[in-house]
Structures are given as C-alpha cells and as structure tokens.
Write a protein that holds these residues in place. Structure first.
Motif, PDB file in Angstrom:
ATOM      1  N   GLY A 172      -5.484 -37.294 -13.798  1.00  0.00           N
ATOM      2  CA  GLY A 172      -5.250 -38.670 -14.212  1.00  0.00           C
ATOM      3  C   GLY A 172      -3.915 -39.193 -13.735  1.00  0.00           C
ATOM      4  N   ARG A 173      -3.498 -40.293 -14.379  1.00  0.00           N
ATOM      5  CA  ARG A 173      -2.248 -40.966 -14.029  1.00  0.00           C
ATOM      6  C   ARG A 173      -1.102 -40.373 -14.839  1.00  0.00           C
ATOM      7  N   ILE A 174       0.004 -40.117 -14.147  1.00  0.00           N
ATOM      8  CA  ILE A 174       1.179 -39.530 -14.799  1.00  0.00           C
ATOM      9  C   ILE A 174       2.360 -40.451 -14.552  1.00  0.00           C
ATOM     10  N   GLU A 175       3.075 -40.793 -15.622  1.00  0.00           N
ATOM     11  CA  GLU A 175       4.259 -41.641 -15.485  1.00  0.00           C
ATOM     12  C   GLU A 175       5.453 -40.794 -15.069  1.00  0.00           C
ATOM     13  N   LEU A 176       6.200 -41.290 -14.085  1.00  0.00           N
ATOM     14  CA  LEU A 176       7.405 -40.609 -13.621  1.00  0.00           C
ATOM     15  C   LEU A 176       8.597 -41.130 -14.406  1.00  0.00           C
ATOM     16  N   ASN A 177       9.334 -40.217 -15.013  1.00  0.00           N
ATOM     17  CA  ASN A 177      10.526 -40.600 -15.762  1.00  0.00           C
ATOM     18  C   ASN A 177      11.804 -40.222 -15.035  1.00  0.00           C
ATOM     19  N   GLY A 178      11.681 -39.680 -13.866  1.00  0.00           N
ATOM     20  CA  GLY A 178      12.825 -39.265 -13.062  1.00  0.00           C
ATOM     21  C   GLY A 178      12.326 -38.577 -11.814  1.00  0.00           C
ATOM     22  N   PRO A 179      13.243 -38.049 -11.004  1.00  0.00           N
ATOM     23  CA  PRO A 179      12.817 -37.318  -9.804  1.00  0.00           C
ATOM     24  C   PRO A 179      11.863 -36.176 -10.179  1.00  0.00           C
ATOM     25  N   THR A 180      10.748 -36.083  -9.460  1.00  0.00           N
ATOM     26  CA  THR A 180       9.698 -35.116  -9.788  1.00  0.00           C
ATOM     27  C   THR A 180       9.171 -34.473  -8.509  1.00  0.00           C
ATOM     28  N   THR A 181       8.971 -33.158  -8.544  1.00  0.00           N
ATOM     29  CA  THR A 181       8.389 -32.446  -7.413  1.00  0.00           C
ATOM     30  C   THR A 181       6.882 -32.323  -7.616  1.00  0.00           C
ATOM     31  N   VAL A 182       6.184 -31.879  -6.579  1.00  0.00           N
ATOM     32  CA  VAL A 182       4.738 -31.670  -6.679  1.00  0.00           C
ATOM     33  C   VAL A 182       4.439 -30.610  -7.743  1.00  0.00           C
ATOM     34  N   THR A 183       5.225 -29.536  -7.760  1.00  0.00           N
ATOM     35  CA  THR A 183       5.009 -28.482  -8.757  1.00  0.00           C
ATOM     36  C   THR A 183       5.184 -29.015 -10.170  1.00  0.00           C
ATOM     37  N   GLN A 184       6.185 -29.841 -10.380  1.00  0.00           N
ATOM     38  CA  GLN A 184       6.389 -30.439 -11.701  1.00  0.00           C
ATOM     39  C   GLN A 184       5.231 -31.368 -12.057  1.00  0.00           C
ATOM     40  N   ALA A 185       4.724 -32.118 -11.074  1.00  0.00           N
ATOM     41  CA  ALA A 185       3.583 -33.001 -11.316  1.00  0.00           C
ATOM     42  C   ALA A 185       2.349 -32.194 -11.705  1.00  0.00           C
ATOM     43  N   LEU A 186       2.143 -31.056 -11.042  1.00  0.00           N
ATOM     44  CA  LEU A 186       1.005 -30.195 -11.401  1.00  0.00           C
ATOM     45  C   LEU A 186       1.176 -29.625 -12.804  1.00  0.00           C
ATOM     46  N   ALA A 187       2.406 -29.325 -13.181  1.00  0.00           N
ATOM     47  CA  ALA A 187       2.664 -28.850 -14.548  1.00  0.00           C
ATOM     48  C   ALA A 187       2.368 -29.954 -15.564  1.00  0.00           C
ATOM     49  N   MET A 188       2.695 -31.207 -15.221  1.00  0.00           N
ATOM     50  CA  MET A 188       2.393 -32.330 -16.118  1.00  0.00           C
ATOM     51  C   MET A 188       0.896 -32.550 -16.244  1.00  0.00           C
ATOM     52  N   ALA A 189       0.131 -32.129 -15.219  1.00  0.00           N
ATOM     53  CA  ALA A 189      -1.329 -32.200 -15.270  1.00  0.00           C
ATOM     54  C   ALA A 189      -1.899 -30.946 -15.920  1.00  0.00           C
ATOM     55  N   GLU A 190      -1.043 -30.184 -16.582  1.00  0.00           N
ATOM     56  CA  GLU A 190      -1.381 -28.967 -17.321  1.00  0.00           C
ATOM     57  C   GLU A 190      -1.858 -27.830 -16.427  1.00  0.00           C
ATOM     58  N   GLY A 191      -1.459 -27.832 -15.168  1.00  0.00           N
ATOM     59  CA  GLY A 191      -1.696 -26.699 -14.288  1.00  0.00           C
ATOM     60  C   GLY A 191      -2.995 -26.758 -13.516  1.00  0.00           C
ATOM     61  N   ILE A 192      -3.104 -25.838 -12.583  1.00  0.00           N
ATOM     62  CA  ILE A 192      -4.286 -25.738 -11.725  1.00  0.00           C
ATOM     63  C   ILE A 192      -5.330 -24.870 -12.413  1.00  0.00           C
ATOM     64  N   GLN A 193      -6.583 -25.313 -12.371  1.00  0.00           N
ATOM     65  CA  GLN A 193      -7.676 -24.549 -12.966  1.00  0.00           C
ATOM     66  C   GLN A 193      -7.998 -23.329 -12.100  1.00  0.00           C
ATOM     67  N   VAL A 194      -8.679 -22.359 -12.718  1.00  0.00           N
ATOM     68  CA  VAL A 194      -9.180 -21.221 -11.961  1.00  0.00           C
ATOM     69  C   VAL A 194     -10.156 -21.769 -10.925  1.00  0.00           C
ATOM     70  N   GLY A 195      -9.983 -21.364  -9.688  1.00  0.00           N
ATOM     71  CA  GLY A 195     -10.830 -21.879  -8.615  1.00  0.00           C
ATOM     72  C   GLY A 195     -10.169 -22.992  -7.831  1.00  0.00           C
TER      73      GLY A 195
END
Length: 162
Positions: free
Chosen positions: A57-80
C-alpha cells in the motif's frame, strides 16, 4: 490574494513566492505593501510498496527513507518474495519512467554489512517485490492443473460415465 487573485506556487521557494506576490502588487500600483509568505504545513510525501510484502500500500514518508526501511514499513517481505529483483519505479525530471532493479538479498540476510544496492526513495516511488521463480511456477501449476484441467476433468468424466 485580493486584488491579484490566486498564484500557482508549486515548486517555488518562499523567496520566489514573495518576489512574485510583491511584483504583482507593485504592477497594480500598491506601493509600500510588502508581503512575507510563511510555510505553515508542507504537503505529505508518499511512496507505494506492492508485491510480495506483508502490508502492501501507500506509505507516508516522514524523513529520508531507504528501500530497506520502506520494506520494513510494509512489514517485510513475505516468504516467496524475490529479494534479488526488487524494482523501484520513479519519474525523472522530464517525467520519463525509470526502473532500478536492486539485489537486497545479502543485505536482508545480514551477509553484506555495507550494501551497494541500497538507495534512498523519493516522493511517489513505486517499490515492487516480485515472487521468486519457483512461486511463479507453483502458481502456474495451480492455475493450469488444479483450477484448470483437473478442476474440469472430474465433471466431464462423471457426466460421460452416466
């Protein structure tokens, strides 16, 4: 702004806005009037994460963010999820769509402490985590055989046996 009306200020600095507003008032012969704009609230910045993540979904940026941090905000990568082919889509200054493929597997597994593929996200970036090839194959098998041919075949065999 009376009597000059509205002014489009998207992409302008506060100093440029001040110069434009005061120039328009001077052109209407309002001498001695000096407008000082203030920024009260900045528009929110968003990125979008989709694919094999737990909470796309959509994630609001509150400051400088990396791709890894964005994936963490999306609660991580699923198995597969394919950590080797994460794609970031973004618009260039001339509105061309650019795609960058990242291999974050070693970083996310803790095998590379200083990842070369880590990048900063920008407003309106789209991050896609595709499925691994085995998951794509598994979905194809399920679609063709489980839901397709073998899903229809028992009904055909049953109707022919009567």
């Amino acid at each position: 702004l009376p009597p000059i009306g509205s002014i489009r200020v998207v992409g302008m600095t506060l100093e440029e806005i001040k110069r434009e507003v005061n120039l328009r008032y001077r052109n209407l012969e309002y001498w001695g009037l000096d407008v000082e704009p203030r920024l009260i609230k900045q528009a929110p910045h968003f990125i979008y994460v989709t694919g094999e993540v737990r909470k796309p979904g959509r994630i609001e940026l509150n400051g400088p963010t990396t791709v890894t941090q964005a994936l963490a905000m999306a609660e991580g990568i699923q198995v597969g999820g394919n950590m080797r082919q994460i794609v970031v889509f973004r618009r260039a200054e001339d509105w061309r769509l650019m795609a960058t493929m990242l291999d974050l597997r070693a970083e996310l597994l803790g095998k590379r402490p200083n990842p070369a593929d880590e990048i900063w996200v920008r407003d309106n970036d789209l991050i896609i985590v595709p499925p691994q090839p085995i998951k794509v194959f598994d979905n194809w098998v399920k679609l063709v055989f489980t839901d397709g041919i073998y899903g229809v075949a028992p009904a055909i065999l049953f109707s022919e046996g009567n």
